[in-house]
Scaffold this motif. Structure first.
Motif, short mmCIF file in Angstrom:
data_model
loop_
_atom_site.label_atom_id
_atom_site.label_comp_id
_atom_site.label_asym_id
_atom_site.label_seq_id
_atom_site.Cartn_x
_atom_site.Cartn_y
_atom_site.Cartn_z
N LEU A 126 -7.27 -25.59 -40.60
CA LEU A 126 -7.56 -26.63 -39.62
C LEU A 126 -6.90 -26.26 -38.30
CD1 LEU A 126 -6.31 -29.74 -41.66
CD2 LEU A 126 -8.60 -28.76 -41.74
N THR A 127 -7.41 -26.78 -37.21
CA THR A 127 -6.68 -26.70 -35.94
C THR A 127 -6.78 -28.03 -35.24
OG1 THR A 127 -6.47 -25.65 -33.78
CG2 THR A 127 -8.69 -25.78 -34.68
N ASP A 128 -5.74 -28.36 -34.48
CA ASP A 128 -5.79 -29.58 -33.66
C ASP A 128 -6.31 -29.25 -32.25
OD1 ASP A 128 -3.67 -28.19 -32.60
OD2 ASP A 128 -2.16 -29.71 -33.00
N GLY A 129 -6.63 -27.99 -32.00
CA GLY A 129 -7.13 -27.59 -30.69
C GLY A 129 -6.02 -27.48 -29.64
N ARG A 130 -4.80 -27.79 -30.05
CA ARG A 130 -3.68 -27.72 -29.09
C ARG A 130 -2.67 -26.65 -29.51
NH1 ARG A 130 -4.68 -32.91 -30.25
NH2 ARG A 130 -2.86 -33.10 -31.58
N GLY A 131 -3.13 -25.66 -30.25
CA GLY A 131 -2.28 -24.51 -30.55
C GLY A 131 -1.78 -24.44 -31.98
N ASN A 132 -1.96 -25.54 -32.74
CA ASN A 132 -1.49 -25.52 -34.13
C ASN A 132 -2.60 -25.11 -35.09
OD1 ASN A 132 1.30 -26.55 -33.85
ND2 ASN A 132 0.26 -28.36 -33.03
N LEU A 133 -2.28 -24.15 -35.94
CA LEU A 133 -3.19 -23.78 -37.01
C LEU A 133 -2.54 -24.24 -38.32
CD1 LEU A 133 -5.84 -21.90 -37.41
CD2 LEU A 133 -4.19 -20.35 -38.45
N PHE A 134 -3.32 -24.88 -39.18
CA PHE A 134 -2.80 -25.39 -40.44
C PHE A 134 -3.54 -24.73 -41.60
CE2 PHE A 134 -2.77 -28.74 -37.23
CZ PHE A 134 -1.44 -29.13 -37.22
N GLU A 135 -2.79 -24.30 -42.59
CA GLU A 135 -3.41 -23.92 -43.84
C GLU A 135 -3.35 -25.14 -44.74
OE1 GLU A 135 -1.78 -20.48 -45.82
OE2 GLU A 135 -3.28 -20.66 -47.41
N ALA A 136 -4.46 -25.48 -45.37
CA ALA A 136 -4.50 -26.72 -46.15
C ALA A 136 -5.29 -26.52 -47.43
CB ALA A 136 -5.12 -27.83 -45.31
N GLU A 137 -5.21 -27.53 -48.30
CA GLU A 137 -6.05 -27.48 -49.49
C GLU A 137 -6.72 -28.83 -49.70
OE1 GLU A 137 -3.81 -26.54 -53.00
OE2 GLU A 137 -2.86 -28.51 -53.10
N ILE A 166 -4.82 -34.88 -36.27
CA ILE A 166 -3.89 -34.59 -37.36
C ILE A 166 -2.45 -34.78 -36.90
CG2 ILE A 166 -3.75 -32.11 -36.86
CD1 ILE A 166 -3.80 -31.63 -39.91
N CYS A 167 -1.62 -35.44 -37.73
CA CYS A 167 -0.19 -35.56 -37.36
C CYS A 167 0.68 -35.78 -38.58
CB CYS A 167 0.02 -36.65 -36.31
SG CYS A 167 -0.09 -38.30 -36.99
N GLY A 168 0.28 -35.24 -39.70
CA GLY A 168 1.13 -35.36 -40.89
C GLY A 168 0.59 -34.43 -41.94
N PRO A 169 1.18 -34.41 -43.11
CA PRO A 169 0.73 -33.46 -44.13
C PRO A 169 -0.63 -33.82 -44.73
CG PRO A 169 2.51 -34.83 -44.97
CD PRO A 169 2.35 -35.19 -43.53
N GLN A 188 -12.44 -19.96 -42.52
CA GLN A 188 -13.31 -21.02 -42.03
C GLN A 188 -12.41 -22.03 -41.35
OE1 GLN A 188 -16.70 -20.95 -42.85
NE2 GLN A 188 -17.04 -22.69 -41.51
N LEU A 189 -12.68 -22.33 -40.08
CA LEU A 189 -11.78 -23.22 -39.34
C LEU A 189 -12.43 -24.59 -39.16
CD1 LEU A 189 -9.02 -23.11 -37.98
CD2 LEU A 189 -10.14 -22.37 -35.89
N PHE A 190 -11.62 -25.64 -39.43
CA PHE A 190 -12.09 -27.01 -39.24
C PHE A 190 -11.30 -27.65 -38.10
CE2 PHE A 190 -13.36 -25.87 -43.43
CZ PHE A 190 -14.56 -26.53 -43.65
N TYR A 191 -11.98 -28.58 -37.44
CA TYR A 191 -11.35 -29.21 -36.28
C TYR A 191 -10.77 -30.55 -36.71
CZ TYR A 191 -10.94 -31.07 -31.51
OH TYR A 191 -10.49 -31.61 -30.34
#
Lengths: 233, 233
Positions: free
Chosen positions: B38-49, B9-12, B2-5
């Motif tokens: 999560l994604t910032d829409g600029r190429g970064n994919l983040f796994e988060a909790e 985002i710019c930190g942990p 599930q991807l969130f936008y």
């Protein structure tokens, strides 16, 4: 050019359906002598003129017949699993008609999200798109068909099955298409074809293809395959 | 997945927007410790909790970052005349995002049927399609731009203009595309580009292309060109 659908035409004189008559006489304000084009959806384009401009049954007379009008050098059969949200599948029907397809078979697979498919709305969408895109061949919409039946029925030409199972070998669609050849392409449901379905396809002469790395929805994959076949020819 | 936008985002640590928070906590019933992407829409994919599962502002902590996630080996800019019926253009935005496009420029041409284009709805559709198709790059939707401006602005790569004027030479799109090259493709309004617009394009290094013999609507031509580029790469 304005195209009218005349499925039962078989002589120089024809009476448009009530819907088409209303469109011709009320919307387009055609009068005696107005020129129009008709198609029987089976490749014949007719140039005709209005004889009796009745909004309930507009009589026309055929002046000229163009058989095999803009016939494509290939035929394309698309077997596609209908989507849960029917709008998406209907959108495919419209766009595929516009681009070029001959037969559309809704298929029922192990992972299908929709197992009942009533053709009435789809046929209307196909007829509208055929007229709008000025085509004399109207795609045939078959009844929903179990995947096994389409995998095992005879088809002379290139047979392709698109799936996303990474464990088995797949070739890019553009490398699998052969221009000028009749082509049958199968697109599975959101949950993909099962390993058994793919295996049965391969055993029946299908080649497994990939549509690239993007995660395409069923209807997007189906239109991508239709467009790839169209541009290859 | 599930991807969130998460555009800012710019930190942990990051707090999801109200809409995304509601979706995570109320719809997906995420709790402390739930995993999400999560994604910032600029190429970064983040796994988060999830740290604080609030439906008004759900706080998450990034566990891992995947830069340049599924980056395509080419960039595609589509300049397309918005259709009178906005649904059709919005459908193109959705499908092009799903297939793969980097920049979409609504263009204003001499024969344009729509000269005012408000981006808000389109941006929302693009964001939804980006998440749905699990992409870390979100296409940029530029403001509506006069055709002359896009014809004359610098672009390093393959520049193509699709038109239907039979008098001038055009090559099939598949012969004009070069895999791995950045590509700019222009698709005109229903009334086509004018002879002057095509001439100006050729004078500025564009190649004229054809999308085959079917009469394609603007949005169908645009998605056909997007798919052809995608499958060529």
């Amino acid at each position: 050019m304005q195209l009218f659908y005349a499925p039962t035409i078989c002589g120089p004189s024809y009476i448009l359906s009530e819907e088409e008559s209303r469109h011709a006489v009320k919307v387009l304000r055609m009068v005696e002598g107005s020129r129009l084009h008709l198609t029987d959806g089976r490749g014949n384009l007719f140039e005709a003129e209005v004889v009796t401009p009745s909004a309930r049954g507009c009589e026309v007379r055929v002046l000229q017949t163009f058989p095999d009008y803009e016939r494509r050098p290939y035929s394309l059969t698309m077997g596609v699993a209908p989507t849960k949200n029917l709008d998406r599948f209907e959108w495919f029907l419209e766009k595929a008609t516009e681009v070029g397809v001959d037969v559309i078979v809704p298929i029922e697979c192990a992972n299908s999200e929709r197992r009942i498919f009533r053709p009435e709305r789809g046929e209307k969408i196909i007829a509208g798109a055929t007229k709008q895109s000025l085509k004399a061949y109207m795609p045939v919409l078959e009844p929903i068909t179990p995947i096994k039946k389409i995998l095992t029925r005879p088809f002379k030409g290139v047979k392709l099955i698109a799936h996303c199972r990474p464990e088995s070998e797949r070739i890019p669609i553009n490398d699998a298409l052969v221009s000028g050849r009749d082509t049958l392409i199968l697109i599975g449901p959101e949950g993909d074809f099962t390993a058994e379905e793919v295996e049965l396809a391969l055993a029946n002469g299908f080649k497994a293809i990939t549509l690239g790395t993007s995660r395409l929805r069923t209807e997007t994959a189906a239109i991508a395959a239709t467009i790839a076949t169209y541009l290859r020819n």
